[in-house]
Design a protein around this motif. Structure first.
Motif, PDB file in Angstrom:
ATOM      1  N   THR A   3     -17.847   8.272  -3.043  1.00 42.50           N
ATOM      2  CA  THR A   3     -18.493   7.847  -1.809  1.00 42.50           C
ATOM      3  C   THR A   3     -17.976   6.473  -1.432  1.00 42.50           C
ATOM      4  O   THR A   3     -18.034   5.544  -2.227  1.00 42.50           O
ATOM      5  N   HIS A   5     -17.976   3.183   1.152  1.00 49.20           N
ATOM      6  CA  HIS A   5     -18.882   2.404   1.976  1.00 49.20           C
ATOM      7  C   HIS A   5     -18.063   1.710   3.063  1.00 49.20           C
ATOM      8  O   HIS A   5     -17.092   1.021   2.760  1.00 49.20           O
ATOM      9  N   THR A  16     -21.927   5.243   4.770  1.00 47.49           N
ATOM     10  CA  THR A  16     -21.153   5.728   3.640  1.00 47.49           C
ATOM     11  C   THR A  16     -20.597   7.104   3.968  1.00 47.49           C
ATOM     12  O   THR A  16     -21.159   7.842   4.765  1.00 47.49           O
ATOM     13  N   GLU A  17     -19.498   7.402   3.348  1.00 50.71           N
ATOM     14  CA  GLU A  17     -18.820   8.660   3.624  1.00 50.71           C
ATOM     15  C   GLU A  17     -18.261   9.206   2.329  1.00 50.71           C
ATOM     16  O   GLU A  17     -17.637   8.470   1.560  1.00 50.71           O
ATOM     17  N   GLN A  18     -18.502  10.475   2.108  1.00 48.20           N
ATOM     18  CA  GLN A  18     -17.920  11.108   0.931  1.00 48.20           C
ATOM     19  C   GLN A  18     -16.551  11.642   1.289  1.00 48.20           C
ATOM     20  O   GLN A  18     -16.396  12.465   2.171  1.00 48.20           O
TER      21      GLN A  18
END
Ligand SMILES: [Zn+2]
Length: 61
Positions: A3, A5, A16-18
């Motif tokens: 993940t 940020h 946040t992005e996976q």
């Protein structure tokens, strides 16, 4: 999947992005659509608490 940020320098939007390791980093803010997003290396990584691994020890005595 790690993940990441991100934070927008334009509007301050924090998200946040996976993403997988092969994904390109996000540069465009999803809120204001400005190309002002930079990756934040958070001091507190988002992860599952507790026992992440349970090792099956077949040779335990
Ligand atoms: Zn923004």
């Amino acid at each position: 999947m790690p993940t990441y940020h991100y934070r927008c320098k334009n509007c301050g939007y924090d998200f946040t992005e996976q993403q997988s390791f092969s994904d390109d980093p996000i540069t465009v803010c999803p809120k204001c659509s400005q190309e002002q997003v930079h990756k934040v290396y958070s001091a507190v990584p988002i992860e599952f608490k507790g026992h992440g691994f349970y090792r099956t020890d077949k040779s335990s005595k």
